[in-house]
Design a protein around this motif. Structure first.
Motif, PDB file in Angstrom:
ATOM      1  N   SER A   1      12.655  51.813   2.264  1.00  0.00           N
ATOM      2  CA  SER A   1      12.679  51.009   3.484  1.00  0.00           C
ATOM      3  C   SER A   1      11.294  50.482   3.816  1.00  0.00           C
ATOM      4  CB  SER A   1      13.205  51.851   4.657  1.00  0.00           C
ATOM      5  OG  SER A   1      14.513  52.308   4.406  1.00  0.00           O
ATOM      6  N   LEU A   2      10.264  51.338   3.663  1.00  0.00           N
ATOM      7  CA  LEU A   2       8.904  50.917   3.981  1.00  0.00           C
ATOM      8  C   LEU A   2       8.441  49.817   3.037  1.00  0.00           C
ATOM      9  CD1 LEU A   2       6.239  51.158   5.479  1.00  0.00           C
ATOM     10  CD2 LEU A   2       5.612  53.040   3.942  1.00  0.00           C
TER      11      LEU A   2
ATOM     12  N   VAL B   1      10.162  44.178   9.708  1.00  0.00           N
ATOM     13  CA  VAL B   1       9.067  45.108   9.435  1.00  0.00           C
ATOM     14  C   VAL B   1       9.216  46.369  10.277  1.00  0.00           C
ATOM     15  CG1 VAL B   1       6.572  45.385   9.432  1.00  0.00           C
ATOM     16  CG2 VAL B   1       7.573  43.160   8.886  1.00  0.00           C
TER      17      VAL B   1
ATOM     18  N   THR C   1      12.866  53.201  10.046  1.00  0.00           N
ATOM     19  CA  THR C   1      13.886  53.806   9.190  1.00  0.00           C
ATOM     20  C   THR C   1      13.254  54.723   8.143  1.00  0.00           C
ATOM     21  OG1 THR C   1      15.313  51.882   9.490  1.00  0.00           O
ATOM     22  CG2 THR C   1      15.809  53.321   7.626  1.00  0.00           C
ATOM     23  N   GLU C   2      12.130  54.324   7.589  1.00  0.00           N
ATOM     24  CA  GLU C   2      11.477  55.103   6.539  1.00  0.00           C
ATOM     25  C   GLU C   2      10.900  56.409   7.076  1.00  0.00           C
ATOM     26  OE1 GLU C   2       9.928  55.830   2.623  1.00  0.00           O
ATOM     27  OE2 GLU C   2      11.344  54.314   3.344  1.00  0.00           O
ATOM     28  N   PHE C   3      10.212  56.356   8.204  1.00  0.00           N
ATOM     29  CA  PHE C   3       9.489  57.526   8.683  1.00  0.00           C
ATOM     30  C   PHE C   3      10.281  58.369   9.671  1.00  0.00           C
ATOM     31  CE2 PHE C   3       5.972  54.698   7.390  1.00  0.00           C
ATOM     32  CZ  PHE C   3       5.371  55.541   6.464  1.00  0.00           C
TER      33      PHE C   3
ATOM     34  N   GLY D   1      12.073  48.537   9.050  1.00  0.00           N
ATOM     35  CA  GLY D   1      11.745  49.278   7.838  1.00  0.00           C
ATOM     36  C   GLY D   1      10.853  50.465   8.104  1.00  0.00           C
ATOM     37  N   LEU D   2       9.842  50.287   8.941  1.00  0.00           N
ATOM     38  CA  LEU D   2       8.921  51.379   9.253  1.00  0.00           C
ATOM     39  C   LEU D   2       9.638  52.531   9.956  1.00  0.00           C
ATOM     40  CD1 LEU D   2       5.843  49.309  10.487  1.00  0.00           C
ATOM     41  CD2 LEU D   2       6.002  50.615   8.363  1.00  0.00           C
TER      42      LEU D   2
ATOM     43  N   THR E   1       7.127  41.428   5.189  1.00  0.00           N
ATOM     44  CA  THR E   1       6.024  41.143   6.103  1.00  0.00           C
ATOM     45  C   THR E   1       5.284  39.864   5.739  1.00  0.00           C
ATOM     46  OG1 THR E   1       5.686  43.518   6.462  1.00  0.00           O
ATOM     47  CG2 THR E   1       3.884  42.078   7.083  1.00  0.00           C
TER      48      THR E   1
ATOM     49  N   GLN F   1      16.466  46.972  -1.817  1.00  0.00           N
ATOM     50  CA  GLN F   1      16.675  48.425  -1.732  1.00  0.00           C
ATOM     51  C   GLN F   1      17.685  48.940  -2.762  1.00  0.00           C
ATOM     52  OE1 GLN F   1      16.495  50.199   2.406  1.00  0.00           O
ATOM     53  NE2 GLN F   1      16.671  48.047   2.976  1.00  0.00           N
TER      54      GLN F   1
ATOM     55  N   SER G   1      10.128  46.544   3.871  1.00  0.00           N
ATOM     56  CA  SER G   1       9.574  45.908   5.067  1.00  0.00           C
ATOM     57  C   SER G   1       8.217  45.285   4.790  1.00  0.00           C
ATOM     58  CB  SER G   1       9.462  46.920   6.209  1.00  0.00           C
ATOM     59  OG  SER G   1       8.493  47.912   5.925  1.00  0.00           O
ATOM     60  N   LEU G   2       7.422  45.917   3.915  1.00  0.00           N
ATOM     61  CA  LEU G   2       6.109  45.356   3.588  1.00  0.00           C
ATOM     62  C   LEU G   2       6.235  44.054   2.801  1.00  0.00           C
ATOM     63  CD1 LEU G   2       4.102  48.588   2.681  1.00  0.00           C
ATOM     64  CD2 LEU G   2       3.963  47.214   4.767  1.00  0.00           C
TER      65      LEU G   2
END
Length: 494
Positions: free
Chosen positions: A328-329, A184, A190-192, A187-188, A336, A321, A332-333
């Motif tokens: 990525s977000l 998680v 990497t995305e933002f 992913g967060l 989760t 993906q 990860s969700l």
């Protein structure tokens, strides 16, 4: 009541006071501790932070793999090693680091390991190519092994009686959840931000944990014991050879000379390790432990549940993906769901787990992770992420049953003088299960989906994932059933 060697002897029994601390007088009410210091739980906070950091990096790179492949021009084999070299170093050196902690002082080795871990984490973020990143991850794993090999003994030195039971339960929950939470967080970030921030972001946390650990952890005495260097070397070679063979087999084929050589080195090193441990007067792992069926069942379950619950996550991330085209977000969700089920199970079942036979918590939870893998066989060509939810919930629940009770049961399986080695063996089995799982399941997936899978057909993805989930499910169910049988109370008919 469970009369197995692992039942009723845990840290919560109060039968063995922590080394260096006087036993609590029987007449003292447990609700009225002699010194209710406000910072009583700060050492547990420090050890749990260190545990979370070193275990979260076993999986935090999972969701970032496609971005790493693009930025570093890395192939599937390099991506596997970016994930696996860390876990391999952690598993291969964990037993040996426990011995070094006895000789040099556990707090001293833990603090040095955490300092090196911090620098290696920064080096991972600065890596200009896949080769440097793999090398930095290896150093990260070596440092993580120094931390992991000393954490449980440090908790045992600090707490006793009921407090020790609570401390081990909290530690076990943190250790089990870290693998799922890592996906998680990866992913967060990497995305933002970008994938290097999965390393940069941890540096301040590592530094704060280092300062806290120096201040609050108990300083233990050094033990003038002989270090089992031959045992450390042979066990590390065995773990490395077998795992390298799994990865190499996927890259170049199972009959390739380098694959066969790796397996041969691993097998010979494992045999040498057993001979060395039998001959030495100060073995890293007393072989008497391996002659205890209940302890063997514990090791099988530790390896099997971690493999079945978390070994498939890297290839699952690639499918979500590159196959389903989630970001990525979003990836990860989806993942989760698993740590959420883990946390819920650990929190809700904590009291129940202390009242049921040990074999059902360990063996039953491992079986459930395998059942969760088999539920993931619902993936078909054209399927999307909702089909994963039942399997992710079941694997999370299964891991949540095993992880909180594993460390205390491992330590109670051995005499007090070998409890640290028993705990290190269980943790080593768990991490080796993850390393082998990532290598083996990644190899199986790679037979159907070449490269990183970008552009592969839905049918190829479905076939690859089905093979992965089937193998993981068989290992999980088989490992759990084996543990249930081996951990059966002596004299029981069934």
């Amino acid at each position: 009541m469970d009369h197995s060697p692992l039942a009723g002897q845990g840290p919560g029994s109060g039968a063995q006071p922590a080394p260096g601390r006087p036993a609590t007088p029987p007449e003292q009410p447990p609700a009225s501790p002699a010194k209710p210091a406000p910072g009583h739980w700060l050492p547990l906070v420090a050890t749990c932070l260190g545990t979370f950091l070193l275990l979260v990096y076993a999986t935090i790179v999972t969701v970032a793999l496609p971005r790493m492949a693009d930025d570093l021009h890395a192939g599937f084999g390099a991506l596997q090693w970016i994930v696996d070299v860390y876990t391999l170093a952690l598993a291969g050196l964990l037993l040996g680091m426990g011995s070094l902690g006895d000789a040099f002082g556990r707090k001293r080795l833990y603090v040095v390991g955490l300092a090196v871990f911090t620098l290696a984490t920064l080096g991972c973020g600065l890596a200009p190519n896949a080769q440097v990143l793999i090398a930095a991850r290896a150093v990260q794993g070596v440092a993580g092994a120094a931390m992991f090999g000393t954490l449980l003994p440090l908790i045992g030195l600090t707490y006793h009686g009921r407090d020790r039971a609570r401390a081990f339960a909290v530690w076990g929950a943190v250790a089990g959840a870290a693998a799922g939470v890592g996906n998680v967080l990866g992913g967060l970030l990497t995305e933002f931000l970008s994938w290097p921030w999965i390393f940069y972001g941890a540096v301040p946390v590592c530094a704060a944990t280092l300062v806290l650990s120096v201040k609050v952890l108990v300083r233990d005495a050094r033990t003038p014991a002989r270090i089992d260097w031959p045992g450390i070397v042979t066990f590390t070679l065995a773990a490395t050879g077998i795992t390298f063979g799994c990865v190499r087999g996927g890259e170049r084929g199972w009959s390739d000379p380098s694959t066969l050589l790796a397996f041969a080195v691993g097998a010979c090193a494992l045999l040498a390790f057993l001979l060395v441990e039998r001959a030495t007067t100060h073995p890293m792992l007393p072989l008497a432990l391996l002659r205890t069926p209940a302890f063997n069942g514990l090791l099988i379950a530790a390896c099997g549940y971690y493999l079945a619950a978390f070994g498939f996550l890297p290839v699952l991330s690639l499918w979500l993906q590159n196959g389903v085209r989630l970001g990525s977000l979003a990836t990860s969700l989806v993942i989760t769901v698993q740590p959420a089920a883990f946390f819920a199970t650990s929190a809700l079942a904590g009291g129940v787990l202390r009242r049921i036979p040990a074999r059902w918590a360990i063996g039953g939870g491992t079986v459930l992770t395998g059942v969760g893998d088999l539920a993931l066989l619902a993936v078909q060509p054209g399927s999307s992420w909702p089909v994963l939810l039942p399997g992710l919930v079941l694997t999370g629940v299964g891991a949540g049953l095993v992880s909180p009770v594993l460390p205390a049961l491992a330590m109670s399986a051995a005499p007090p003088e070998h409890s640290g080695a028993a705990a290190a063996a269980a943790n080593s089995a768990r991490q080796l299960g993850l390393a082998l799982g990532i290598a083996l399941l990644g190899t199986v997936f790679h037979r159907y989906v070449p490269g990183t899978g970008d552009g592969a057909s839905p049918g190829a993805y479905a076939a690859g994932l089905d093979a992965v989930f089937l193998l993981a499910g068989v290992i999980g169910v088989g490992g759990g059933l084996s543990a249930l049988r081996l951990m059966r109370p002596r004299g029981a008919v069934r």
